[in-house]
Structure formats: C-alpha cells, structure tokens
Scaffold this motif. Structure first.
Motif, mmCIF file in Angstrom:
data_model
loop_
_atom_site.group_PDB
_atom_site.id
_atom_site.type_symbol
_atom_site.label_atom_id
_atom_site.label_comp_id
_atom_site.label_asym_id
_atom_site.label_seq_id
_atom_site.Cartn_x
_atom_site.Cartn_y
_atom_site.Cartn_z
ATOM 1 N N ALA A 1 -9.720 0.027 0.347
ATOM 2 C CA ALA A 1 -8.366 0.476 -0.021
ATOM 3 C C ALA A 1 -7.965 1.687 0.814
ATOM 4 O O ALA A 1 -6.836 1.763 1.303
ATOM 5 N N TYR B 1 -5.656 5.668 -4.757
ATOM 6 C CA TYR B 1 -6.354 4.608 -4.033
ATOM 7 C C TYR B 1 -7.418 3.953 -4.902
ATOM 8 O O TYR B 1 -7.684 2.761 -4.778
ATOM 9 N N MET C 1 0.837 -1.206 0.000
ATOM 10 C CA MET C 1 0.000 0.000 0.000
ATOM 11 C C MET C 1 0.869 1.251 0.000
ATOM 12 O O MET C 1 0.628 2.181 -0.762
ATOM 13 N N GLY D 1 -4.941 1.895 3.492
ATOM 14 C CA GLY D 1 -3.941 2.954 3.383
ATOM 15 C C GLY D 1 -3.738 3.655 4.716
ATOM 16 O O GLY D 1 -2.605 3.904 5.125
#
Length: 86
Positions: free
Chosen positions: A64, A50, A39, A68
């Motif tokens: 996502a 993202y 990530m 992150g």
C-alpha cells in the motif's frame, strides 16, 4: 497562558488562487488510472491511513505504501505539466 488572536485574513486573491490550484489538482487526479486515483482519493481526500487502505484492499502495508508513492509520483508528473509543482 495568554491567547493571541491572529488578525490575518487571507485576501480574496489568495483564496481564489488556492481554489483554482485545487481545481487543477482535482482535474489531474481524475485523469489518473483508477487504482492510482483511488490511492490519492482515499489517503489525501478521505484521510484514510495506509494501514486502513492496506486492510480494505487486502494488501500488505508495504505494498500500500509503495502504491501510494507511485500514485504521488504519477500525480506530480501531471502537475509539473501544469506548472503547479517543480
């Protein structure tokens, strides 16, 4: 319009400190678990959004984004131990 030239050039000391800091950050990134490391690398080193990360990994965008945030928190914890981040 008038173009103003900036005559400020960073000192060797400033460049060296930035380089050393980047090295410490990279070494910390390499110690993260693979999913978190990917990530960080995808978003911050490769500049992948993202949205693109979500699509590539078949994830919902919110998933996502959450991963992150989790990856950033994990990296921040490592960097606090290196006194790079308060």
């Amino acid at each position: 319009g008038t173009v103003q030239l900036v005559d400020h050039v960073p000192s060797i000391e400033t460049i060296t400190i930035k380089h050393e800091r980047n090295e410490v950050i990279w070494e910390s990134v390499k110690t993260l678990p693979i999913g978190l490391r990917e990530m960080i690398v995808d978003h911050y080193y490769r500049g992948t959004s993202y949205g693109e990360i979500a699509k590539k990994n078949n994830l919902n965008l919110n998933t996502a984004l959450g991963r992150g945030r989790y990856a950033r928190r994990a990296l921040k914890k490592l960097l606090v131990t290196e006194d790079l981040f308060d």
